[in-house]
Scaffold this motif. Structure first.
Motif, PDB file in Angstrom:
ATOM      1  N   TYR A 196      -5.186   4.949  11.919  1.00  0.00           N
ATOM      2  CA  TYR A 196      -4.319   4.434  10.858  1.00  0.00           C
ATOM      3  C   TYR A 196      -3.055   5.282  10.741  1.00  0.00           C
ATOM      4  O   TYR A 196      -1.962   4.761  10.554  1.00  0.00           O
TER       5      TYR A 196
ATOM      6  N   ALA B 294      -6.384  -1.366   5.963  1.00  0.00           N
ATOM      7  CA  ALA B 294      -6.492  -0.989   4.551  1.00  0.00           C
ATOM      8  C   ALA B 294      -7.367  -1.967   3.783  1.00  0.00           C
ATOM      9  O   ALA B 294      -8.069  -1.578   2.833  1.00  0.00           O
ATOM     10  N   SER B 295      -7.358  -3.235   4.180  1.00  0.00           N
ATOM     11  CA  SER B 295      -8.148  -4.234   3.459  1.00  0.00           C
ATOM     12  C   SER B 295      -9.642  -3.928   3.527  1.00  0.00           C
ATOM     13  O   SER B 295     -10.365  -4.099   2.538  1.00  0.00           O
TER      14      SER B 295
ATOM     15  N   THR C 289       0.818  -1.212   0.000  1.00  0.00           N
ATOM     16  CA  THR C 289       0.000   0.000   0.000  1.00  0.00           C
ATOM     17  C   THR C 289       0.851   1.260   0.000  1.00  0.00           C
ATOM     18  O   THR C 289       0.403   2.313  -0.445  1.00  0.00           O
TER      19      THR C 289
ATOM     20  N   SER D  69      -6.543   6.304  -6.373  1.00  0.00           N
ATOM     21  CA  SER D  69      -5.202   5.732  -6.383  1.00  0.00           C
ATOM     22  C   SER D  69      -4.486   6.238  -7.628  1.00  0.00           C
ATOM     23  O   SER D  69      -5.048   6.242  -8.718  1.00  0.00           O
TER      24      SER D  69
ATOM     25  N   SER E 150     -10.793  -0.433  12.970  1.00  0.00           N
ATOM     26  CA  SER E 150     -11.683  -0.460  11.813  1.00  0.00           C
ATOM     27  C   SER E 150     -13.137  -0.230  12.209  1.00  0.00           C
ATOM     28  O   SER E 150     -14.000  -0.130  11.342  1.00  0.00           O
TER      29      SER E 150
ATOM     30  N   LEU F 235      -0.878   3.293  -2.813  1.00  0.00           N
ATOM     31  CA  LEU F 235      -1.759   4.342  -2.291  1.00  0.00           C
ATOM     32  C   LEU F 235      -0.993   5.560  -1.788  1.00  0.00           C
ATOM     33  O   LEU F 235      -1.297   6.695  -2.148  1.00  0.00           O
TER      34      LEU F 235
ATOM     35  N   GLN G 141     -11.242   5.320  11.355  1.00  0.00           N
ATOM     36  CA  GLN G 141     -10.091   4.692  10.711  1.00  0.00           C
ATOM     37  C   GLN G 141      -8.943   5.662  10.502  1.00  0.00           C
ATOM     38  O   GLN G 141      -7.791   5.320  10.680  1.00  0.00           O
TER      39      GLN G 141
ATOM     40  N   THR H 240      -1.976  -2.375  10.126  1.00  0.00           N
ATOM     41  CA  THR H 240      -2.264  -1.336   9.130  1.00  0.00           C
ATOM     42  C   THR H 240      -2.758  -1.940   7.822  1.00  0.00           C
ATOM     43  O   THR H 240      -3.641  -1.389   7.161  1.00  0.00           O
ATOM     44  N   GLU H 241      -2.187  -3.076   7.448  1.00  0.00           N
ATOM     45  CA  GLU H 241      -2.619  -3.714   6.205  1.00  0.00           C
ATOM     46  C   GLU H 241      -4.047  -4.248   6.329  1.00  0.00           C
ATOM     47  O   GLU H 241      -4.828  -4.197   5.376  1.00  0.00           O
TER      48      GLU H 241
ATOM     49  N   ILE I 276      -1.996  -6.058  -0.151  1.00  0.00           N
ATOM     50  CA  ILE I 276      -2.269  -5.995   1.284  1.00  0.00           C
ATOM     51  C   ILE I 276      -2.097  -7.367   1.923  1.00  0.00           C
ATOM     52  O   ILE I 276      -1.451  -7.519   2.966  1.00  0.00           O
TER      53      ILE I 276
ATOM     54  N   GLY J 293      -9.320   7.580   1.107  1.00  0.00           N
ATOM     55  CA  GLY J 293      -9.077   6.151   0.951  1.00  0.00           C
ATOM     56  C   GLY J 293      -9.836   5.523  -0.188  1.00  0.00           C
ATOM     57  O   GLY J 293      -9.935   4.308  -0.280  1.00  0.00           O
TER      58      GLY J 293
END
Length: 542
Positions: free
Chosen positions: A398, A139-140, A56, A307, A388, A60, A394, A135-136, A333, A302
């Motif tokens: 994050y 992001a998922s 990411t 992106s 989350s 991102l 978030q 963190t991943e 991710i 996000g």
């Protein structure tokens, strides 16, 4: 032979009737007892290192870097971090080839300088990747919401699903981890390669709208390329550092790799110029295809549609780019989370074997998996469940996790550079010849010194923007420096508690366990069958 092998503490010769039996056991990846096994192949190691840095942070965060500092500052930051990564990887390669140990980062700190340093680096590295896992997973849930809105299915549900899948993969065997990571990383690498090709075609006018406004190329790049000045450049360094984290997995995985004396140098030589190429070209293309003042480039909400990769595909006329990149980013991710769970569990296992963590973390099942270490790391990943939740929010959580992960990553790189300097000093003090090293870092002493300087400047300078404002931003200062006191407490606390001492150079142990590696590498891997045309093509490209 039997007496020579007996010098390796992990391979007690008295358990074998003859040396040949021990040699056969080592060649197959076992050590006569339940322990970590050398089941990772050369292709696994190369792709783990290459794919571990593509996540990411690239897909991102790169857009946010360009939006904040402009394409020029972003190019400078990513090039600087990229060259520094190559330097410390060359240092790690020399140590990991000489003495491949799983969880090598803390093991080298203990062996080459001070057990308190090994304790500190081990727990810092475990925290770094455990937080990265969280963190991943956060992001998922954001990525999945592109297809399934959060109102329909809350983000924490996907965090649960993914952490169960990743934990299961890491509990099977190291070979299962390596094979999974190989294919996930291959997809990411191919996606970046296709993006680079499409980006150059768009810049050349071969694809996309006939007369786009603004026209891609120098016209976009010259729009305030160094936006925000020095402070913005510093802020980009953390994003760039987070993007490159994972390169050191070569050293962590060396202890579970077949023929490490051959495969570790090969992975370093083949991978890191490609990592730099991917990042430098990617940032260059984004910076020349999308104006830095594009509101969607910062990706503050996000949304996958903003992106930078997706934007370039869309501008090039590839309408399905959003769906494709959404799937690729989700794979990225999962891959980063998979690597994080592996790396942190091995660091915790090494801590336990050194007596710096509860003994039960040293348990390894018959498949060579440190079960309790994997489960403990997964529990930390459960932080993703909390952050989350809509009630927590978030974004802020994050950002904190991202900051902790980035700063602890830089501290780990500092440890690698410092350990390499100590290793060379001890090697010289004990009258040994550099020519006898299986892999020699040609960048020494410039490489580790350069790494130390860059990491220290970034670690202490990252809060510059918060201090330079009219009013000191307390939250930003805490976010930037919260990990530094934690590291000092770990080092001096362990030094006081365990009464450790800094080792004299002549007392540094450069031999224990090394003879077992010599036996392992003396047994060549069986030649594989002729590779298919697509495997040969992948080998040439990646």
């Amino acid at each position: 032979m039997k007496d020579e092998i007996a010098h390796g503490e992990a391979f007690p010769s008295e358990k074998y009737e003859d040396a040949q039996a021990l040699e056969d056991d080592i060649a197959t990846g076992h050590n006569g007892e339940q322990g970590l096994q050398r089941n990772l192949k050369a292709r696994h190691l190369a792709m783990i290192s290459l794919g571990g840095t593509i996540g990411t942070g690239l897909f991102l965060a790169s857009g946010g870097s360009i939006a904040e500092g402009g394409p020029g500052s972003s190019q400078v930051a990513y090039c600087l971090i990229g060259t520094m990564v190559y330097c410390f990887m060359s240092s790690l390669g020399e140590m990991a080839t000489y003495l491949p140990i799983s969880g090598s980062l803390n093991a080298y700190g203990t062996r080459f300088f001070d057990p308190a340093l090994g304790f500190t680096l081990g727990w810092t590295y475990w925290l770094s990747w455990s937080v990265t896992l969280a963190t991943e997973l956060v992001a998922s849930s954001v990525i999945i919401s592109y297809w399934i809105p959060l109102e329909t299915c809350p983000g924490w549900v996907w965090a649960v699903v993914f952490i169960v899948v990743l934990t299961a993969l890491n509990l099977v065997s190291v070979k299962a981890f390596g094979e999974t990571e190989y294919w996930l990383s291959l997809i990411k690498v191919l996606a970046v390669a296709i993006f680079i090709v499409v980006g150059f075609l768009y810049l050349g006018g071969a694809v996309g709208a006939p007369n786009p406004v603004p026209k891609p190329g120098p016209e976009i790049f010259k729009m305030e390329p160094f936006k925000g000045g020095f402070a913005a450049l510093f802020s980009i360094f953390l994003n760039a550092g987070f993007s490159f984290q994972g390169a050191e997995l070569v050293g962590i995985a060396a202890g579970e790799t077949k023929n490490p004396r051959k495969n570790v140098p090969r992975a370093i030589r083949q991978v890191f110029w490609r990592i730099i190429m991917f990042y430098v070209l990617t940032i260059l293309i984004i910076g020349m295809c999308i104006p830095h003042d594009d509101e969607a480039l910062a990706n503050s909400d996000g949304d996958i549609k903003s992106s930078p990769f997706t934007r370039v595909f869309t501008n090039a006329g590839i309408s399905v780019g959003a769906d494709i990149m959404n799937a690729v980013i989700l794979i990225a991710i999962l891959s980063a989370g998979n690597s994080g769970l592996y790396a942190s569990s091995r660091a915790l296992h090494t801590l336990a074997k050194e007596g710096n963590a509860p003994r039960f973390f040293g348990y390894v099942n018959r498949h060579g998996v440190p079960v309790w270490c994997v489960l403990a790391t997964s529990l930390v990943g459960c932080l993703a469940f909390i952050i989350s939740l809509p009630q927590v929010g978030q974004g802020a959580a994050y950002d904190w996790l991202l900051s902790i992960s980035s700063t602890t990553g830089f501290i780990s790189w500092l440890g690698i550079a410092f350990c390499h300097i100590r290793f060379r000093m001890a090697y010289k003090a004990q009258g040994r010849s550099i020519k006898d090293l299986p892999f020699v870092s040609k960048l020494y002493p410039f490489g580790p010194i350069y790494t130390l300087i860059v990491c220290l400047v970034i670690l202490f300078g990252q809060g510059y923007f918060a201090f330079s404002a009219e009013k000191i931003e307390v939250k930003a200062v805490l976010s930037a420096y919260v990990t530094l006191p934690f590291v000092l407490i770990l080092y001096f606390g362990n030094k006081f508690w365990a009464k450790t001492k800094i080792l004299r150079l002549v007392d540094v142990d450069l031999d224990t366990g090394r003879s077992t590696i010599d036996v392992t590498t003396s047994t060549e891997e069986p030649k594989s069958k002729a590779a298919t045309w697509w495997r040969r093509a992948v080998g040439v490209l990646f």
